[in-house]
Design an enzyme around this catalytic site. Structure first.
Site, PDB file in Angstrom:
ATOM      1  N   MET A  99       0.816  -1.218   0.000  1.00 46.98           N
ATOM      2  CA  MET A  99       0.000   0.000   0.000  1.00 46.98           C
ATOM      3  C   MET A  99       0.853   1.273   0.000  1.00 46.98           C
ATOM      4  O   MET A  99       0.339   2.374   0.199  1.00 46.98           O
ATOM      5  CB  MET A  99      -0.937   0.009   1.219  1.00 46.98           C
ATOM      6  N   CYS A 100       2.145   1.116  -0.226  1.00 48.51           N
ATOM      7  CA  CYS A 100       3.078   2.242  -0.181  1.00 48.51           C
ATOM      8  C   CYS A 100       3.073   3.002  -1.517  1.00 48.51           C
ATOM      9  O   CYS A 100       3.130   2.391  -2.582  1.00 48.51           O
ATOM     10  CB  CYS A 100       4.469   1.691   0.122  1.00 48.51           C
ATOM     11  N   HIS A 101       3.003   4.327  -1.444  1.00 52.11           N
ATOM     12  CA  HIS A 101       2.963   5.140  -2.662  1.00 52.11           C
ATOM     13  C   HIS A 101       4.323   5.187  -3.354  1.00 52.11           C
ATOM     14  O   HIS A 101       5.343   5.313  -2.686  1.00 52.11           O
ATOM     15  CB  HIS A 101       2.569   6.573  -2.315  1.00 52.11           C
TER      16      HIS A 101
ATOM     17  N   ASP B 268      23.011 -12.625   4.899  1.00 53.71           N
ATOM     18  CA  ASP B 268      23.233 -13.537   3.776  1.00 53.71           C
ATOM     19  C   ASP B 268      24.718 -13.803   3.541  1.00 53.71           C
ATOM     20  O   ASP B 268      25.134 -14.943   3.324  1.00 53.71           O
ATOM     21  CB  ASP B 268      22.614 -12.942   2.501  1.00 53.71           C
TER      22      ASP B 268
ATOM     23  N   MET C 188       8.719   4.427   5.186  1.00 59.73           N
ATOM     24  CA  MET C 188       8.803   3.032   4.746  1.00 59.73           C
ATOM     25  C   MET C 188      10.067   2.790   3.932  1.00 59.73           C
ATOM     26  O   MET C 188      10.674   1.722   4.017  1.00 59.73           O
ATOM     27  CB  MET C 188       7.570   2.654   3.919  1.00 59.73           C
ATOM     28  N   GLU C 189      10.463   3.792   3.142  1.00 57.74           N
ATOM     29  CA  GLU C 189      11.676   3.645   2.347  1.00 57.74           C
ATOM     30  C   GLU C 189      12.900   3.500   3.263  1.00 57.74           C
ATOM     31  O   GLU C 189      13.795   2.686   3.013  1.00 57.74           O
ATOM     32  CB  GLU C 189      11.853   4.849   1.415  1.00 57.74           C
TER      33      GLU C 189
END
Lengths: 162, 162, 162, 162, 162, 162
Positions: free
Chosen positions: E75-77, E132, E117-118
């Site tokens: 839902m992130c723009h 990793d 969010m970024e």
């Protein structure tokens, strides 16, 4: 009667475990279509006869969409596709003013799940691309119906639309 | 009469230059549908009433596809989408054995090109996702017709399907 | 003398902050090329004159790669591209056995950074696609040199290769 | 004489069916290069000796591009790559003012098609990344020639550039 | 009290319409961390002092993940990011056997929604990349806690973690 | 003592060659968590009991992130995943004001490398999605610790966190 296997005990979606399935050659063929107006029919046809080929772009779009299907369809398994092809055919009745492109997408793999979604996604993306390239000449185009024509391989057996 | 603007002098596709267009608010609404059998209708409906929600997954698929439209449709301009929504409605006639999901995708942006393709792609991806999650109970589902219902904004003016 | 602005105080790469730059129209044109053998030259040429158009696929590949540049080039800023075009030209000297495709990619945006990388990436992807589609007839093809021909817009001023 | 196998009966591109090919270990090595000016040579060299390592970023870009090759090259088959490596070497003649980075990309898989395109794409993306990170100090850099050095595995046999 | 704005009338997720918000400069800083064993601490440190730089790869992974956030978070723009940086710091207590990498990701844009969010996604991807590359020497590593340190810009005002 | 196998002779990262490893069934389970405030706890819980299901979106995000892991984690091998599932559990102590979501991601494949990164990435993306959808009601949420709970398959043997 089969249940919705795509849900876990919490009632939420999962990507179903297919690691026990046999790895076999699997094929699927899907069809879509797009209904256009007379102007668009002429533009595409003339373009095809010369060099500006709407279908060539739609072809590439469909093939790339087939490869991207697991990114577009959330619960779809990633598969190393072995072959993809798309064909186009005009279904025209000039008197009735009916100009329709029929698209068929064929996908083949050797894997543990079928490629119905890849074929359906390829056909849809190709039809959407035709819409995009022709929409300046008429936004009333209609895409579909889109459906599976046949599939082969896998435990659930072959399928062929009547 | 408009030409196919998506082609350059060599007759090959280009992404049309829109840098002179006005940056305005633009919206588009597209519809798709999927015809299912009685079993699938019951499975989805019961799942929705409990927790296993096919439409919730289709919703996410459609929203992500709207954002990915420029990667799916080759000549489509990238746009910073401002809002995306998808709704689902059953169209059922039990006597006629008709079970159909109607999907509507609405997309909004502020930019130099319209969002018709984003709305059409979102609706298509959502319908394909329903197909994927229900195909174990019947591969004969039919997707579409898929079409633009309306658009606003931009020089070519508003459009509303009759 | 300019330093490598792509590194932070720890000596590791960053995506440079461009939020203070002016938002202007920016263009870039890049060139690549691919040297092929006589057979491939004939196959492509005949295909182009008929319908099997290698360049049409390369065109789509280049345009999509331009849009994907920030995913391919790690420190490259995402930009809403406004226009992309690619053209192809044969440079042939039959006596010398020289068969070369020249590719030019033009990209335009309105933004805070230039589009050199988008043009260079588009040209490279288009050339690589030609390689892919023709490699069955000769793997000795040579891609490049690939270079920037010109750019306009932005504080660093215009650039034109001599 | 081989035809362009990437085209179907309609003369449009397809992703060739490889499901009958043997699954064997396949390797490919490709080379690219980038010609830079003296300032860039010094900046990269000093960065490498300290911590700001242009090649480290180019390395990651190349490896990720190898994995993304089927998304960049439209008719390229998706393959589960087993190993990817890239190396860099300076080819410098200070008197002649010649500063050139040589890049070699090696890719390995076990599958039904070769990995030439993955190696060529990795080398190209790594070179483009060097261009991106150094372009503030000179836009006249030249990428390539880019070519296949060798491949092993598959029915068409091994290939080694003279 | 605020509601969950991410849901539509049907109770399903939507990407919230932000087209009425102001376009302002927005920043966000997020932190993550990864707890490693002594061997991994020594390997990374020695590598950094020489040339094999785990953090350089994590840096690139974080920056690319920031750009891909709208593809990872449904839902992130989508936003045209203007600057991204990531820094690493060791927090070591040899006596207690405590070896921890602290990561900070800073993201900047000019747009209609924030970049929390970024920043959080960049920090997470960088930490996962360290995991990793070091997991051969110990799978018991612990990632996080991951949190927002601060944000600026936008109607909801600035935020700073105590 | 094991070295950092992810580096080549030049001290730069490579994707390790795994073509000699056995192709076996491999599983991994990872855990993450997110600490929220009372308001968010109530919003999510009520949404789940009705229809607005934050976890349903997080589920899809996690599953798609698992499939995208090789695009997010640079040195991670691409693998055809066979099954992915994610579950959510509340860990609540109302008196202590402790509201925490525990997430577990399970991934399965048949291949030449393990799926630890896919499970860790899925859990991280699902937690980030919860953060995104709830951040309007409190930005102080804390994600993690994120860790591997267990893995099976492959030469390095099974692993189970104490």
């Amino acid at each position: 009667m089969s249940d919705l296997t795509h849900f876990n005990d919490q009632g939420r979606a999962r990507m179903v475990d297919v690691s026990d399935k046999d790895e076999t050659v699997r094929t699927a063929v899907a069809r879509s279509s797009i209904l256009v107006n007379e102007t668009i029919h002429r533009q595409i046809s003339e373009g095809t006869n010369k060099k500006g080929d709407v279908f060539a772009v739609a072809q590439v779009a469909g093939i790339m969409a087939a490869k991207n299907t697991p990114q577009i369809i959330p619960m779809c398994h990633p598969l190393p596709l072995k072959g993809i092809d798309i064909s186009f055919k005009w279904n025209v009745d000039e008197e009735a003013g009916h100009y329709e492109v029929l698209l068929e997408a064929s996908v083949k793999t050797k894997g543990q799940t079928g490629v119905e979604m890849e074929a359906l996604t390829a056909a849809s993306a190709a039809a959407l691309t035709i819409y995009d390239m022709c929409k300046a000449a008429g936004k009333e185009m209609i895409i579909g119906p889109t459906m599976l024509l046949e599939k082969t391989g896998g435990k659930s057996g072959d399928y062929k639309r009547d």
